[in-house]
Design a protein around this motif. Sequence first.
Motif, PDB file in Angstrom:
ATOM      1  N   ALA A 197       0.596  -1.162  -0.191  1.00 30.63           N
ATOM      2  CA  ALA A 197       0.130  -0.198  -0.416  1.00 30.63           C
ATOM      3  C   ALA A 197       0.868   1.582   0.196  1.00 30.63           C
ATOM      4  N   GLY A 198       0.421   2.816  -0.354  1.00 28.19           N
ATOM      5  CA  GLY A 198       1.319   3.550  -0.410  1.00 28.19           C
ATOM      6  C   GLY A 198       0.566   4.199   0.612  1.00 28.19           C
ATOM      7  N   ASP A 199       1.848   5.703   1.214  1.00 26.84           N
ATOM      8  CA  ASP A 199       1.229   6.408   1.344  1.00 26.84           C
ATOM      9  C   ASP A 199      -0.341   7.249   1.422  1.00 26.84           C
ATOM     10  N   SER A 200      -0.803   7.962   2.648  1.00 28.35           N
ATOM     11  CA  SER A 200      -1.252   8.901   2.350  1.00 28.35           C
ATOM     12  C   SER A 200      -1.492   9.766   3.769  1.00 28.35           C
ATOM     13  N   LEU A 201      -2.339  10.868   4.200  1.00 30.53           N
ATOM     14  CA  LEU A 201      -1.762  11.989   4.493  1.00 30.53           C
ATOM     15  C   LEU A 201      -2.465  11.962   6.059  1.00 30.53           C
ATOM     16  N   GLY A 202      -2.430  10.644   6.417  1.00 30.12           N
ATOM     17  CA  GLY A 202      -2.612  10.366   7.844  1.00 30.12           C
ATOM     18  C   GLY A 202      -3.603   9.115   8.784  1.00 30.12           C
ATOM     19  N   THR A 203      -3.262   8.758   9.495  1.00 27.05           N
ATOM     20  CA  THR A 203      -3.231   7.236   9.843  1.00 27.05           C
ATOM     21  C   THR A 203      -5.303   6.926  10.648  1.00 27.05           C
ATOM     22  N   THR A 204      -5.556   8.303  10.955  1.00 29.72           N
ATOM     23  CA  THR A 204      -6.864   8.654  11.562  1.00 29.72           C
ATOM     24  C   THR A 204      -7.480   9.614  11.368  1.00 29.72           C
ATOM     25  N   PHE A 205      -9.073   9.417  11.508  1.00 29.78           N
ATOM     26  CA  PHE A 205      -9.905  10.566  10.977  1.00 29.78           C
ATOM     27  C   PHE A 205      -9.157  11.981  10.580  1.00 29.78           C
ATOM     28  N   HIS A 211      -6.140  17.352   6.823  1.00 34.68           N
ATOM     29  CA  HIS A 211      -5.402  17.389   4.999  1.00 34.68           C
ATOM     30  C   HIS A 211      -6.484  17.264   4.511  1.00 34.68           C
ATOM     31  N   ARG A 212      -7.915  17.694   4.387  1.00 34.49           N
ATOM     32  CA  ARG A 212      -8.867  17.334   3.335  1.00 34.49           C
ATOM     33  C   ARG A 212      -8.662  18.092   2.091  1.00 34.49           C
ATOM     34  N   TYR A 213      -7.445  18.864   2.146  1.00 36.16           N
ATOM     35  CA  TYR A 213      -8.047  19.996   0.940  1.00 36.16           C
ATOM     36  C   TYR A 213      -6.683  19.704   0.714  1.00 36.16           C
ATOM     37  N   ASP A 214      -5.264  19.403   1.193  1.00 37.62           N
ATOM     38  CA  ASP A 214      -4.638  18.841   0.336  1.00 37.62           C
ATOM     39  C   ASP A 214      -4.484  17.914  -0.297  1.00 37.62           C
ATOM     40  N   THR A 215      -3.085  18.216  -1.093  1.00 34.02           N
ATOM     41  CA  THR A 215      -3.610  17.552  -2.967  1.00 34.02           C
ATOM     42  C   THR A 215      -1.960  15.999  -2.224  1.00 34.02           C
ATOM     43  N   LEU A 216      -2.201  14.780  -2.281  1.00 31.73           N
ATOM     44  CA  LEU A 216      -1.242  14.338  -2.305  1.00 31.73           C
ATOM     45  C   LEU A 216      -1.058  13.209  -4.196  1.00 31.73           C
ATOM     46  N   THR A 217      -0.663  13.167  -4.770  1.00 29.00           N
ATOM     47  CA  THR A 217      -0.505  12.967  -5.886  1.00 29.00           C
ATOM     48  C   THR A 217      -0.265  11.664  -6.543  1.00 29.00           C
ATOM     49  N   PRO A 218      -0.867  11.357  -7.559  1.00 32.92           N
ATOM     50  CA  PRO A 218      -0.954   9.288  -7.753  1.00 32.92           C
ATOM     51  C   PRO A 218       0.446   8.874  -7.851  1.00 32.92           C
ATOM     52  N   GLN A 219       1.366   9.754  -8.779  1.00 31.72           N
ATOM     53  CA  GLN A 219       2.835   9.467  -8.498  1.00 31.72           C
ATOM     54  C   GLN A 219       3.290   9.392  -6.884  1.00 31.72           C
ATOM     55  N   GLU A 220       2.984  10.551  -6.077  1.00 31.00           N
ATOM     56  CA  GLU A 220       3.650  10.232  -4.698  1.00 31.00           C
ATOM     57  C   GLU A 220       3.049   8.911  -4.361  1.00 31.00           C
ATOM     58  N   TRP A 312     -13.743  17.456   0.373  1.00 28.07           N
ATOM     59  CA  TRP A 312     -12.401  16.283   0.055  1.00 28.07           C
ATOM     60  C   TRP A 312     -11.581  16.293  -1.201  1.00 28.07           C
ATOM     61  N   ASN A 313     -10.551  16.291  -1.354  1.00 30.85           N
ATOM     62  CA  ASN A 313      -9.837  16.205  -1.697  1.00 30.85           C
ATOM     63  C   ASN A 313      -9.477  14.984  -2.233  1.00 30.85           C
ATOM     64  N   GLN A 314      -9.591  14.003  -3.166  1.00 31.49           N
ATOM     65  CA  GLN A 314      -9.550  12.623  -3.761  1.00 31.49           C
ATOM     66  C   GLN A 314      -8.648  12.255  -4.364  1.00 31.49           C
ATOM     67  N   ALA A 315      -7.954  13.456  -5.310  1.00 34.29           N
ATOM     68  CA  ALA A 315      -6.422  13.645  -6.079  1.00 34.29           C
ATOM     69  C   ALA A 315      -5.840  12.042  -4.944  1.00 34.29           C
ATOM     70  N   ASP A 316      -5.330  11.243  -4.272  1.00 29.19           N
ATOM     71  CA  ASP A 316      -4.791  10.056  -3.957  1.00 29.19           C
ATOM     72  C   ASP A 316      -4.791   9.470  -4.375  1.00 29.19           C
ATOM     73  N   ARG A 317      -6.929   9.151  -4.473  1.00 33.78           N
ATOM     74  CA  ARG A 317      -8.089   8.001  -5.005  1.00 33.78           C
ATOM     75  C   ARG A 317      -7.511   7.557  -6.241  1.00 33.78           C
ATOM     76  N   PHE A 318      -7.597   9.017  -7.344  1.00 33.77           N
ATOM     77  CA  PHE A 318      -7.824   8.512  -8.557  1.00 33.77           C
ATOM     78  C   PHE A 318      -7.801   7.872  -9.049  1.00 33.77           C
ATOM     79  N   ALA A 319      -7.351   6.742 -10.337  1.00 30.07           N
ATOM     80  CA  ALA A 319      -8.338   5.156 -10.566  1.00 30.07           C
ATOM     81  C   ALA A 319      -8.331   4.229  -9.978  1.00 30.07           C
ATOM     82  N   ALA A 320      -8.808   4.349  -8.492  1.00 28.68           N
ATOM     83  CA  ALA A 320      -8.787   3.526  -6.793  1.00 28.68           C
ATOM     84  C   ALA A 320     -10.279   3.972  -6.336  1.00 28.68           C
ATOM     85  N   GLY A 321     -10.481   5.269  -6.690  1.00 31.77           N
ATOM     86  CA  GLY A 321     -11.152   6.166  -5.742  1.00 31.77           C
ATOM     87  C   GLY A 321     -12.358   7.315  -6.156  1.00 31.77           C
ATOM     88  N   ASP A 322     -11.617   7.710  -6.765  1.00 39.95           N
ATOM     89  CA  ASP A 322     -12.215   9.408  -6.616  1.00 39.95           C
ATOM     90  C   ASP A 322     -13.728  10.033  -7.160  1.00 39.95           C
TER      91      ASP A 322
END
Length: 428
Positions: A197-205, A211-220, A312-322
């Motif tokens: 699994a890749g990293d996310s912007l946190g481990t708790t709600f 960080h709900r408005y922050d962007t984590l790119t698929p490449q990251e 909620w910014n879902q950029a990190d979900r990308f082709a898996a869930g946005d």
Amino acid sequence: MRARHHTAAATSTGTATVTTRTGTSPLTATRTRSLTTRRTAAVTAALVLAFVAGPLTAPAFASPASNPTAPAVPATPAADAPGARGLDTKALSAALDGLPDQDATAALVRVGGSAGSWHGSAGVHDLASGRPAVPDARFRAGSVTKVVTAAAVLKLAARGEIDLNRPVQRYLPGLLGRDFRPITVRQLLNHTSGIPAGDSLGTTFEELYEHRYDTLTPQEVVASAAAKGPEFRPGCKQQYLNINYTVLGLLIENVTGRSYAEAATELVLAPAGTRDTYFPGADPRIRGPHNHGYQKVETADGTTELVDVTEWNQADRFAAGDMISTTADLERLLTSLFRGRIVPQPQLREMFTVPAHIEGATYSAGLQRFEHEGKVYWLKTGGRYGYNAVIAGTRNLSRTLVYSVNSTDAKAEDTNPVAQRIAMAALK
């Protein structure tokens, strides 16, 4: 204002291990929970219990949450129509009774197949106003996005632009490190790649909400996964992870030369005839009519409050869930896909084939297999904060189910009672 329930009259219509994982707060919450091991498993569990246990499992009817602006009221049942006598429309209406309650603020449901069709909605648009839920609202479909991604890859395979037996490293050189053995495109599709699994912007709600408005790119996300090294040899285990479909999204972009959103729309959504489905990328909003989503949070004094998580910014979900969609669009997608109108039959078989050499494997390309009372259902669940979604159907479309539940704890390990009641009623 009173919450109202809306229903439409039914009308006739034509040994390897298998695991499931997914990748200072403004809230004064004392409860913190790790989300590492329960992303999609929570939503799947709700439908699994309903499919497997069926009538043997008693629905957990919770007492309505106290909310003076949006009280729960009895549902108005749909009228029985001659073409829907194979559906228990009273049970379907009853499944939506009493919303909003402590488990969900709204629900949208569509049931179809040879027994006829039924659709209904209940709950509120938002808790502040108490206005009735929008019946044709858009919502976050979560991992239902994977169905579209898988279909896009299989359609490109049908065109000869992707070889399912070819290592993804050939298409995307340098994406994964040297520690990774060759991973075929098919192994990404059926979750047997071994990529962690890749990293996310946190481990708790609380961390994620901050960080709900922050962007984590698929490449990251992929880079963080690759840095951990492989978890197992490709093809020897099945482990459900978003990372597989994040890589597939990058593959689609590489092969087509277009953004994932553009390619998926052209290859899958347009042929399916969808009208309100789109991929928001880094846009935190849900464009168009939608019902608000909420997350239940325990505060410092021990009380529970509902936090609005609609944006909620879902950029990190990308082709898996946005993906954002509607129940009508997901029903169009399901029926068009199963009828072979999007992916040619030779490649479509991948969506109804689980790895035979892995004991207990249930995931195919984009779907999951469940058997209930002698019937096999192919489904996909999705869950983002505030929203749970499901598409499910038999291979011959004799019964289909699509729903969106505005769950107040969409990532919970326990079964959502509203989702459970809907599934049990739909499969009677």
